[in-house]
Design a protein around this motif. Structure first.
Motif, PDB file in Angstrom:
ATOM      1  N   LYS A 105       0.837  -1.104   0.059  1.00 35.60           N
ATOM      2  CA  LYS A 105      -0.017  -0.142  -0.270  1.00 35.60           C
ATOM      3  C   LYS A 105       0.606   1.292   0.203  1.00 35.60           C
ATOM      4  CE  LYS A 105      -3.959  -2.166   2.457  1.00 35.60           C
ATOM      5  NZ  LYS A 105      -4.560  -2.426   3.698  1.00 35.60           N
ATOM      6  N   GLU A 106       2.160   0.711   0.694  1.00 36.32           N
ATOM      7  CA  GLU A 106       2.999   2.381   0.740  1.00 36.32           C
ATOM      8  C   GLU A 106       3.707   2.766  -0.556  1.00 36.32           C
ATOM      9  OE1 GLU A 106       2.708   4.515   2.910  1.00 36.32           O
ATOM     10  OE2 GLU A 106       1.093   3.704   3.437  1.00 36.32           O
ATOM     11  N   GLY A 107       3.736   1.666  -1.163  1.00 36.09           N
ATOM     12  CA  GLY A 107       4.634   1.675  -2.715  1.00 36.09           C
ATOM     13  C   GLY A 107       5.980   0.642  -2.102  1.00 36.09           C
ATOM     14  N   VAL A 108       6.283   0.278  -0.805  1.00 35.34           N
ATOM     15  CA  VAL A 108       7.552   0.290  -1.011  1.00 35.34           C
ATOM     16  C   VAL A 108       8.753  -1.308  -1.288  1.00 35.34           C
ATOM     17  CG1 VAL A 108       8.207   2.456   0.079  1.00 35.34           C
ATOM     18  CG2 VAL A 108       7.573   0.104   1.601  1.00 35.34           C
ATOM     19  N   SER A 109       6.987  -1.852  -1.530  1.00 33.48           N
ATOM     20  CA  SER A 109       7.484  -4.039  -1.496  1.00 33.48           C
ATOM     21  C   SER A 109       8.897  -4.175  -2.389  1.00 33.48           C
ATOM     22  CB  SER A 109       6.326  -4.561  -2.720  1.00 33.48           C
ATOM     23  OG  SER A 109       4.371  -4.410  -1.633  1.00 33.48           O
ATOM     24  N   ASP A 110       9.259  -2.933  -3.206  1.00 39.65           N
ATOM     25  CA  ASP A 110      11.138  -3.445  -3.443  1.00 39.65           C
ATOM     26  C   ASP A 110      11.833  -3.512  -2.830  1.00 39.65           C
ATOM     27  OD1 ASP A 110      10.320  -0.359  -3.553  1.00 39.65           O
ATOM     28  OD2 ASP A 110      11.282  -0.711  -5.518  1.00 39.65           O
ATOM     29  N   LYS A 111      11.684  -2.573  -1.966  1.00 38.16           N
ATOM     30  CA  LYS A 111      12.538  -2.281  -0.935  1.00 38.16           C
ATOM     31  C   LYS A 111      12.838  -2.977   0.670  1.00 38.16           C
ATOM     32  CE  LYS A 111      14.970   1.829  -3.108  1.00 38.16           C
ATOM     33  NZ  LYS A 111      16.023   0.742  -2.984  1.00 38.16           N
TER      34      LYS A 111
END
Length: 271
Positions: A105-111
């Motif tokens: 949801k916060e757009g940080v799944s890549d990190k």
């Protein structure tokens, strides 16, 4: 978080709840303050303190942050928003899945990544920063493993200390924080206890975590060192009027002397 002192924490947690917890979909797992875990109960760290802890750890995009007992993932997610690679270790599988959803949801799944694992069986040796909100006895049980990490690794704890290992820094947050509002920072020190050949003398060091004592034997004299301390792999000490500053590199040390010129030392023994 502790299995005691819950009175008042529900309100505190609600007042300081992180934005990443907002609007859980109907039917999805939602944690509640005080729920039982393997070693602790869950009480979320106020977002204001999360930010302060990461500030104290000097977290940048070059860091690898590991959060021990990562709960709903807020610390990992906040670190990822700063550009760091971050990983949460959490025993509750529902919390792990919740954290993954929050990261998405916060757009940080890549990190931001999360794993269901036991803290005492996990490898966090690659971390440059470790964050945690655990009980004092768990901190102490983890302490030997932490002290074996690479010198300079930053350890930041919400509220609870490391026994007789004094923190390098402690800071309290007053705004937007009601309970458990103090963070403690430790810098993992290099291991230097023992004897070192320093020029034509022998430097003997005794070490208690980051604090040092000892003496320099040269010729027929034995001069105590003063103001001696480690900051990760950085070492400082005084011999008489001369101030030595330098860096520990495994079996060697080198640096400069305030009176002028460089210095080097090589390890003779570990004790």
């Amino acid at each position: 978080m502790a299995k005691s002192s819950l009175v008042g924490l529900v309100l505190a947690a609600l007042l300081s709840a992180s934005p990443v917890l907002a609007a859980q979909n109907a039917g999805e797992f939602q944690p509640h303050v005080g729920q039982e875990g393997k070693d602790v109960i869950w009480v979320p760290t106020p977002q204001a303190l999360v930010e302060k802890m990461l500030d104290m750890g000097k977290v940048t995009a070059q860091d690898y942050v590991i959060d021990l007992g990562s709960g709903d993932g807020r610390t990992v997610i906040t670190a990822a928003k700063r550009g760091a690679k971050a990983r949460g270790i959490e025993y509750n599988p529902d919390m792990v899945e919740l954290s993954k959803r929050n990261a998405a949801k916060e757009g940080v799944s890549d990190k931001a990544s999360f794993v269901k694992a036991d803290l005492f069986e996990s490898d966090f040796s690659q971390a440059t920063v470790i964050t945690m909100f655990l009980l004092p006895d768990i901190n102490i049980r983890l302490r030997p493993k932490i002290l074996d990490l690479k010198p300079g690794t930053r350890i930041v704890s919400n509220s609870f200390t490391m026994g007789d290992w004094s923190a390098d820094e402690s800071v309290s947050v007053k705004d937007s924080c009601v309970s458990y509002c103090t963070a403690h920072l430790w810098i993992v020190p290099a291991k230097v206890e023992g004897s070192w050949q320093l020029g034509d003398g022998e430097l003997s060091l005794k070490q208690t975590y980051q604090m040092l004592s000892g003496s320099l034997r040269r010729g027929g004299s034995n001069t105590p060192i003063a103001d001696a301390k480690l900051n990760g792999d950085q070492i400082t000490f005084s011999v008489g009027a001369s101030r030595y500053t330098g860096r520990v590199t495994g079996s060697g040390m080198e640096g400069t002397i305030s009176s002028g010129g460089p210095w080097k030392a090589s390890r003779l023994s570990n004790k």
